[in-house]
Design an enzyme around this catalytic site. Sequence first.
Site, PDB file in Angstrom:
ATOM      1  N   LYS A  70      -9.215  49.930  42.965  1.00  0.00           N
ATOM      2  CA  LYS A  70      -8.644  50.541  41.486  1.00  0.00           C
ATOM      3  C   LYS A  70      -7.871  51.853  41.552  1.00  0.00           C
ATOM      4  O   LYS A  70      -8.603  52.929  41.630  1.00  0.00           O
ATOM      5  CB  LYS A  70     -10.138  50.762  40.718  1.00  0.00           C
ATOM      6  CG  LYS A  70      -9.966  50.605  39.289  1.00  0.00           C
ATOM      7  CD  LYS A  70      -9.632  51.626  38.323  1.00  0.00           C
ATOM      8  CE  LYS A  70      -9.801  53.065  38.227  1.00  0.00           C
ATOM      9  NZ  LYS A  70      -8.613  53.793  37.620  1.00  0.00           N
ATOM     10  N   TRP A 102      -4.389  60.290  41.666  1.00  0.00           N
ATOM     11  CA  TRP A 102      -3.009  60.086  41.549  1.00  0.00           C
ATOM     12  C   TRP A 102      -2.094  60.681  42.516  1.00  0.00           C
ATOM     13  O   TRP A 102      -0.960  60.512  42.457  1.00  0.00           O
ATOM     14  CB  TRP A 102      -2.658  60.435  40.260  1.00  0.00           C
ATOM     15  CG  TRP A 102      -3.257  61.796  39.608  1.00  0.00           C
ATOM     16  CD1 TRP A 102      -4.318  61.850  38.766  1.00  0.00           C
ATOM     17  CD2 TRP A 102      -2.892  62.899  39.905  1.00  0.00           C
ATOM     18  NE1 TRP A 102      -4.705  63.031  38.447  1.00  0.00           N
ATOM     19  CE2 TRP A 102      -3.690  63.916  38.886  1.00  0.00           C
ATOM     20  CE3 TRP A 102      -1.736  63.612  40.571  1.00  0.00           C
ATOM     21  CZ2 TRP A 102      -3.555  65.329  38.965  1.00  0.00           C
ATOM     22  CZ3 TRP A 102      -1.771  64.982  40.392  1.00  0.00           C
ATOM     23  CH2 TRP A 102      -2.620  65.761  39.675  1.00  0.00           C
ATOM     24  N   ASN A 103      -2.901  61.784  43.366  1.00  0.00           N
ATOM     25  CA  ASN A 103      -1.859  62.734  44.055  1.00  0.00           C
ATOM     26  C   ASN A 103      -1.108  61.998  45.301  1.00  0.00           C
ATOM     27  O   ASN A 103      -0.139  62.271  45.700  1.00  0.00           O
ATOM     28  CB  ASN A 103      -2.339  64.048  44.336  1.00  0.00           C
ATOM     29  CG  ASN A 103      -3.705  63.733  45.311  1.00  0.00           C
ATOM     30  OD1 ASN A 103      -4.285  62.802  45.259  1.00  0.00           O
ATOM     31  ND2 ASN A 103      -4.160  64.910  45.814  1.00  0.00           N
ATOM     32  N   GLU A 156     -14.777  62.010  48.299  1.00  0.00           N
ATOM     33  CA  GLU A 156     -13.889  63.033  48.891  1.00  0.00           C
ATOM     34  C   GLU A 156     -13.221  63.758  47.446  1.00  0.00           C
ATOM     35  O   GLU A 156     -12.430  62.995  46.735  1.00  0.00           O
ATOM     36  CB  GLU A 156     -12.403  62.345  49.502  1.00  0.00           C
ATOM     37  CG  GLU A 156     -12.759  61.409  50.599  1.00  0.00           C
ATOM     38  CD  GLU A 156     -12.962  62.574  51.972  1.00  0.00           C
ATOM     39  OE1 GLU A 156     -12.925  63.786  51.570  1.00  0.00           O
ATOM     40  OE2 GLU A 156     -13.372  61.985  53.118  1.00  0.00           O
ATOM     41  N   LEU A 157     -13.720  64.875  47.248  1.00  0.00           N
ATOM     42  CA  LEU A 157     -13.731  65.532  45.913  1.00  0.00           C
ATOM     43  C   LEU A 157     -12.814  66.793  45.979  1.00  0.00           C
ATOM     44  O   LEU A 157     -11.863  66.827  46.914  1.00  0.00           O
ATOM     45  CB  LEU A 157     -14.901  65.915  45.571  1.00  0.00           C
ATOM     46  CG  LEU A 157     -15.922  64.648  45.549  1.00  0.00           C
ATOM     47  CD1 LEU A 157     -17.282  65.072  45.071  1.00  0.00           C
ATOM     48  CD2 LEU A 157     -15.251  63.461  44.602  1.00  0.00           C
ATOM     49  N   GLU A 180     -11.070  74.648  40.781  1.00  0.00           N
ATOM     50  CA  GLU A 180     -10.037  74.246  41.550  1.00  0.00           C
ATOM     51  C   GLU A 180      -8.758  74.042  40.272  1.00  0.00           C
ATOM     52  O   GLU A 180      -9.020  73.578  39.120  1.00  0.00           O
ATOM     53  CB  GLU A 180     -10.232  72.708  41.847  1.00  0.00           C
ATOM     54  CG  GLU A 180      -9.276  72.097  42.722  1.00  0.00           C
ATOM     55  CD  GLU A 180      -9.280  70.430  42.791  1.00  0.00           C
ATOM     56  OE1 GLU A 180     -10.123  70.029  42.133  1.00  0.00           O
ATOM     57  OE2 GLU A 180      -9.222  70.287  43.959  1.00  0.00           O
ATOM     58  N   GLY A 201     -11.245  61.747  44.335  1.00  0.00           N
ATOM     59  CA  GLY A 201     -11.237  61.917  42.910  1.00  0.00           C
ATOM     60  C   GLY A 201     -11.657  63.285  42.737  1.00  0.00           C
ATOM     61  O   GLY A 201     -12.094  64.299  43.593  1.00  0.00           O
ATOM     62  N   CYS A 235      -5.762  68.103  47.415  1.00  0.00           N
ATOM     63  CA  CYS A 235      -7.284  68.542  47.580  1.00  0.00           C
ATOM     64  C   CYS A 235      -7.489  69.649  48.365  1.00  0.00           C
ATOM     65  O   CYS A 235      -8.424  70.505  48.293  1.00  0.00           O
ATOM     66  CB  CYS A 235      -8.075  67.348  47.745  1.00  0.00           C
ATOM     67  SG  CYS A 235      -7.518  66.464  49.318  1.00  0.00           S
TER      68      CYS A 235
HETATM   69  P1  NAD Z   1     -10.361  61.675  38.592  1.00  0.00           P
HETATM   70  O1  NAD Z   1     -11.793  61.822  39.226  1.00  0.00           O
HETATM   71  O2  NAD Z   1     -10.032  61.847  37.311  1.00  0.00           O
HETATM   72  O3  NAD Z   1      -9.801  60.202  38.866  1.00  0.00           O
HETATM   73  C1  NAD Z   1      -9.795  59.622  39.959  1.00  0.00           C
HETATM   74  C2  NAD Z   1     -10.226  57.970  40.255  1.00  0.00           C
HETATM   75  O4  NAD Z   1     -11.391  57.812  39.444  1.00  0.00           O
HETATM   76  C3  NAD Z   1      -9.276  57.575  38.922  1.00  0.00           C
HETATM   77  O5  NAD Z   1      -8.905  56.096  39.518  1.00  0.00           O
HETATM   78  C4  NAD Z   1      -9.969  57.349  37.869  1.00  0.00           C
HETATM   79  O6  NAD Z   1      -9.671  56.074  36.928  1.00  0.00           O
HETATM   80  C5  NAD Z   1     -11.375  57.144  38.440  1.00  0.00           C
HETATM   81  N1  NAD Z   1     -12.489  57.310  37.488  1.00  0.00           N
HETATM   82  C6  NAD Z   1     -12.865  58.049  36.617  1.00  0.00           C
HETATM   83  N2  NAD Z   1     -14.006  57.901  36.035  1.00  0.00           N
HETATM   84  C7  NAD Z   1     -14.464  57.155  36.716  1.00  0.00           C
HETATM   85  C8  NAD Z   1     -15.826  56.603  36.480  1.00  0.00           C
HETATM   86  N3  NAD Z   1     -16.764  56.948  35.718  1.00  0.00           N
HETATM   87  N4  NAD Z   1     -15.816  55.302  37.174  1.00  0.00           N
HETATM   88  C9  NAD Z   1     -15.269  54.841  37.945  1.00  0.00           C
HETATM   89  N5  NAD Z   1     -14.142  55.431  38.109  1.00  0.00           N
HETATM   90  C10 NAD Z   1     -13.643  56.465  37.597  1.00  0.00           C
HETATM   91  O7  NAD Z   1      -9.610  62.576  39.557  1.00  0.00           O
HETATM   92  P2  NAD Z   1      -7.914  62.710  39.715  1.00  0.00           P
HETATM   93  O8  NAD Z   1      -7.609  63.741  38.366  1.00  0.00           O
HETATM   94  O9  NAD Z   1      -7.364  61.367  39.546  1.00  0.00           O
HETATM   95  O10 NAD Z   1      -7.643  63.382  40.940  1.00  0.00           O
HETATM   96  C11 NAD Z   1      -7.720  64.720  41.263  1.00  0.00           C
HETATM   97  C12 NAD Z   1      -8.850  65.081  41.996  1.00  0.00           C
HETATM   98  O11 NAD Z   1      -8.867  64.417  43.182  1.00  0.00           O
HETATM   99  C13 NAD Z   1      -8.856  66.501  42.379  1.00  0.00           C
HETATM  100  O12 NAD Z   1      -9.836  67.307  42.298  1.00  0.00           O
HETATM  101  C14 NAD Z   1      -8.339  66.488  43.890  1.00  0.00           C
HETATM  102  O13 NAD Z   1      -9.085  67.794  44.598  1.00  0.00           O
HETATM  103  C15 NAD Z   1      -9.176  65.344  44.322  1.00  0.00           C
HETATM  104  N6  NAD Z   1      -8.624  64.751  45.419  1.00  0.00           N
HETATM  105  C16 NAD Z   1      -9.562  64.839  46.507  1.00  0.00           C
HETATM  106  C17 NAD Z   1      -9.048  64.315  47.871  1.00  0.00           C
HETATM  107  C18 NAD Z   1      -9.862  64.218  49.040  1.00  0.00           C
HETATM  108  O14 NAD Z   1      -9.600  63.570  50.073  1.00  0.00           O
HETATM  109  N7  NAD Z   1     -10.972  65.181  49.281  1.00  0.00           N
HETATM  110  C19 NAD Z   1      -7.675  63.937  47.982  1.00  0.00           C
HETATM  111  C20 NAD Z   1      -6.867  63.814  46.799  1.00  0.00           C
HETATM  112  C21 NAD Z   1      -7.460  64.420  45.343  1.00  0.00           C
END
Ligand code: NAD
Length: 493
Positions: free
Chosen positions: A176, A152-153, A251-252, A386, A229, A285
């Site tokens: 998605k 979402w960021n 990308e985590l 984090e 995510g 991130c």
């Molecule tokens: P999240 O993992 O909760 O959700 C990310 C996406 O994954 C959402 O669309 C969610 O609906 C989906 N999702 C969750 N569980 C799933 C599953 N089992 N199967 C399929 N889809 C699923 O993450 P968040 O809270 O939305 O984002 C924050 C995280 O993202 C932080 O850890 C941040 O560091 C990371 N992030 C990384 C980068 C990067 O490029 N490295 C960039 C931005 C954010």
Amino acid sequence: MPQHFPMFIDGRDAEAADGASFESTDPYTGEVWATFPRGRAADAELAVAAARRAFESGPWSRLTPSARAKLLFKLADLIERDADRLAELEVRDNGKLIAEMRAQVGYIPEYFRYFGGLADKIEGAVLPIDKADTFNYTLHEPLGVCVAITAWNSPLLLAANKLAPGLAAANTFVLKPSEFTSASAVALARLAHEAGFPPGVLNVVTGYGGEVGAPLVSHPDVAKIGFTGSELGGQKINESAARDFKHVTLELGGKSANIVFDDANLDNALKGAVSGIFAATGQTCVAGSRLLVQDGIYDEFVERLVAFAKQARIGDPKLRTTQVGPVTTTAQYEKILDYIRIAKDEGAICRLGGARATGEGLGQGQFVQPTIFAEVRNDMRIAREEVFGPVLSCIRFKDEDDAVAIANDSPYGLAAGVWTGNIRRAIDMPKRLRVGIVWVNMYRAVSFMSPFGGTKRSGMGRENGADAIREYMQTKSVWVSTARETPDPFVIR
Ligand code: NAD
């Protein structure tokens, strides 16, 4: 009255098969401002089927690479035309600063132009093969139906990181977006349709990760998942994808070290430290959430940082003058406050903030005061996990070896910053840091031209940079015999 945003499947608006919907809240006003269909497995099925049809038959599969490039250029123009509207959608959904989102969305067309420009430059090779009477060459081909799942960021940017190379390589997509920020993704799909992308090439489904994301990832017709995510989300996706040997890019999260040496220009380093953690309210991130400061300048530097950060203007993200906005989600807000409690319990010294922010101009938003902890040790949870919020951990180091050891002693490996006036150190440090991105005397810059991604628990694969298009392709080797007669069939050629 909240605005309703339908999904976009096979070139048309779509509601969830079972008619369900969910709400999105404006993080500043606290009001429900939008509703979206709550997709589930049946909707994932429709979207993947549309993407598969578009990949296998129909106009997309017959387009020349140059024609594909033109579609990407057209999409870039339309994003540029609607950049203000798209930036406003992002701010309503995720509460990030309008100043930041205008700059970010204004830059997104360049991703589509850059990868559009590569679409007709994907060249195979004729190999000087070591076999008599044989002609051998390579083809670089798309993978098929790809799924893009985003956080979402930075919703549109994270989508562009996947769609621009993936579409340039002739794949089709189901996107998605995060359940917290779905509006801009749906708007993007409509712009792609307006640009002339054939139905089914870019589909968007909305809903929760476990309900519609998981069925997309496990769908047998999906060839690749591009995910941004959390670590937990990445793990689940990687496990599910592994069962069918699907391609993945992950990308985590991160716990990046921003390292300030005593020979640095400290005025610049100060701004670098601030941009590393308080920009985007720390919800990034690549946040430089561990500030490593050399012993001799530690006390003075932290004091100056506290004085500087104290001035940050907290408030309405829609105002251009605001510097720190609200936290996007309630869960994230509670998590940040939890970590502040944990850091205090662990013995870190809270030098600034350390609480929720309330008061005039903060609407109904969930605000956290910019927070600085001093005397943090690298083994404390506040230094290892984090937080994803405006919370900085300041850690002392003695010398270069000590800085490298502390920086690398992390489960994550996304980014690092190095502040120094020493040219040897500026070149040597990036080699020693086990991360995917290093900034020297700068912080938090990204470009479609430069690879982005992490090591260790920060993920795998790279986005951006010319090679990113290869993450959406596979190589085929073609053998043609020019022999007049087939040799002995019992012996390998
Ligand atoms: P999240 O993992 O909760 O959700 C990310 C996406 O994954 C959402 O669309 C969610 O609906 C989906 N999702 C969750 N569980 C799933 C599953 N089992 N199967 C399929 N889809 C699923 O993450 P968040 O809270 O939305 O984002 C924050 C995280 O993202 C932080 O850890 C941040 O560091 C990371 N992030 C990384 C980068 C990067 O490029 N490295 C960039 C931005 C954010």
